[in-house]
Design a protein around this motif. Sequence first.
Motif, PDB file in Angstrom:
ATOM      1  N   ALA A  44       0.802  -1.230  -0.099  1.00  0.00           N
ATOM      2  CA  ALA A  44       0.091   0.174   0.174  1.00  0.00           C
ATOM      3  C   ALA A  44       0.876   1.259  -0.018  1.00  0.00           C
ATOM      4  CB  ALA A  44      -0.731   0.015   1.425  1.00  0.00           C
ATOM      5  N   ASP A  45       2.064   1.005   0.372  1.00  0.00           N
ATOM      6  CA  ASP A  45       3.163   2.305   0.510  1.00  0.00           C
ATOM      7  C   ASP A  45       3.519   2.759  -0.724  1.00  0.00           C
ATOM      8  OD1 ASP A  45       2.767   2.808   3.175  1.00  0.00           O
ATOM      9  OD2 ASP A  45       4.164   1.111   3.663  1.00  0.00           O
ATOM     10  N   VAL A  46       3.450   1.773  -1.849  1.00  0.00           N
ATOM     11  CA  VAL A  46       4.047   2.064  -3.059  1.00  0.00           C
ATOM     12  C   VAL A  46       3.229   2.551  -4.195  1.00  0.00           C
ATOM     13  CG1 VAL A  46       5.318   0.829  -5.098  1.00  0.00           C
ATOM     14  CG2 VAL A  46       5.424   0.168  -2.734  1.00  0.00           C
ATOM     15  N   ASP A  47       3.435   3.634  -4.778  1.00  0.00           N
ATOM     16  CA  ASP A  47       2.601   4.520  -5.832  1.00  0.00           C
ATOM     17  C   ASP A  47       3.478   4.750  -6.750  1.00  0.00           C
ATOM     18  OD1 ASP A  47       0.683   5.883  -7.051  1.00  0.00           O
ATOM     19  OD2 ASP A  47       0.509   7.728  -5.562  1.00  0.00           O
ATOM     20  N   TRP A  80       5.414  -7.349  -6.048  1.00  0.00           N
ATOM     21  CA  TRP A  80       6.258  -7.927  -5.034  1.00  0.00           C
ATOM     22  C   TRP A  80       6.894  -9.165  -5.532  1.00  0.00           C
ATOM     23  CZ3 TRP A  80       7.437  -4.276  -2.088  1.00  0.00           C
ATOM     24  CH2 TRP A  80       6.502  -3.362  -1.727  1.00  0.00           C
ATOM     25  N   TRP A  81       7.994  -9.406  -5.257  1.00  0.00           N
ATOM     26  CA  TRP A  81       9.028 -10.695  -5.429  1.00  0.00           C
ATOM     27  C   TRP A  81       9.513 -11.362  -4.371  1.00  0.00           C
ATOM     28  CZ3 TRP A  81      10.567 -12.642 -10.470  1.00  0.00           C
ATOM     29  CH2 TRP A  81       9.923 -11.817 -11.558  1.00  0.00           C
ATOM     30  N   VAL A 126      11.500 -13.622  -2.308  1.00  0.00           N
ATOM     31  CA  VAL A 126      13.162 -13.935  -2.798  1.00  0.00           C
ATOM     32  C   VAL A 126      13.155 -15.260  -3.573  1.00  0.00           C
ATOM     33  CG1 VAL A 126      15.362 -14.431  -2.078  1.00  0.00           C
ATOM     34  CG2 VAL A 126      14.046 -12.656  -1.017  1.00  0.00           C
ATOM     35  N   ALA A 127      12.373 -16.551  -3.279  1.00  0.00           N
ATOM     36  CA  ALA A 127      12.573 -17.716  -3.812  1.00  0.00           C
ATOM     37  C   ALA A 127      11.902 -17.516  -5.101  1.00  0.00           C
ATOM     38  CB  ALA A 127      11.584 -18.713  -3.101  1.00  0.00           C
ATOM     39  N   GLU A 128      10.878 -16.810  -5.475  1.00  0.00           N
ATOM     40  CA  GLU A 128      10.403 -16.430  -6.703  1.00  0.00           C
ATOM     41  C   GLU A 128      11.260 -15.541  -7.477  1.00  0.00           C
ATOM     42  OE1 GLU A 128       6.609 -14.602  -8.846  1.00  0.00           O
ATOM     43  OE2 GLU A 128       6.257 -15.318  -6.840  1.00  0.00           O
ATOM     44  N   LEU A 129      11.925 -14.594  -6.877  1.00  0.00           N
ATOM     45  CA  LEU A 129      13.164 -13.954  -7.685  1.00  0.00           C
ATOM     46  C   LEU A 129      14.194 -14.793  -8.030  1.00  0.00           C
ATOM     47  CD1 LEU A 129      13.778 -10.951  -8.702  1.00  0.00           C
ATOM     48  CD2 LEU A 129      14.912 -10.763  -6.266  1.00  0.00           C
ATOM     49  N   ARG A 130      14.742 -15.591  -7.217  1.00  0.00           N
ATOM     50  CA  ARG A 130      15.817 -16.587  -7.498  1.00  0.00           C
ATOM     51  C   ARG A 130      15.503 -17.406  -8.785  1.00  0.00           C
ATOM     52  NH1 ARG A 130      19.774 -16.989  -4.402  1.00  0.00           N
ATOM     53  NH2 ARG A 130      18.439 -16.439  -2.531  1.00  0.00           N
ATOM     54  N   ALA A 131      13.935 -17.873  -9.013  1.00  0.00           N
ATOM     55  CA  ALA A 131      13.668 -18.963  -9.842  1.00  0.00           C
ATOM     56  C   ALA A 131      13.246 -18.461 -11.214  1.00  0.00           C
ATOM     57  CB  ALA A 131      12.585 -19.732  -9.229  1.00  0.00           C
TER      58      ALA A 131
END
Length: 61
Positions: free
Chosen positions: A12-15, A30-31, A33-38
């Motif tokens: 909610a803080d990201v605009d 949002w990623w 970390v496991a998804e970012l790595r894969a």
Amino acid sequence: MEKYFLPRVSAADVDPARASQPATIREYRWWPVAELRATTETVYLLGLADLVTEVVERGAA
């Protein structure tokens, strides 16, 4: 030298409309970390998942 920041904020803080160049943002999300790595997508900074893991575990240098 480039600088990277690891903020701890809620979604909610990201605009994106408040970014300095909002027209250049095609997508954000949002990623975990496991998804970012894969992912097979190209993500810059190369090795970002490892860097985030290191900062979370050991703190910033």
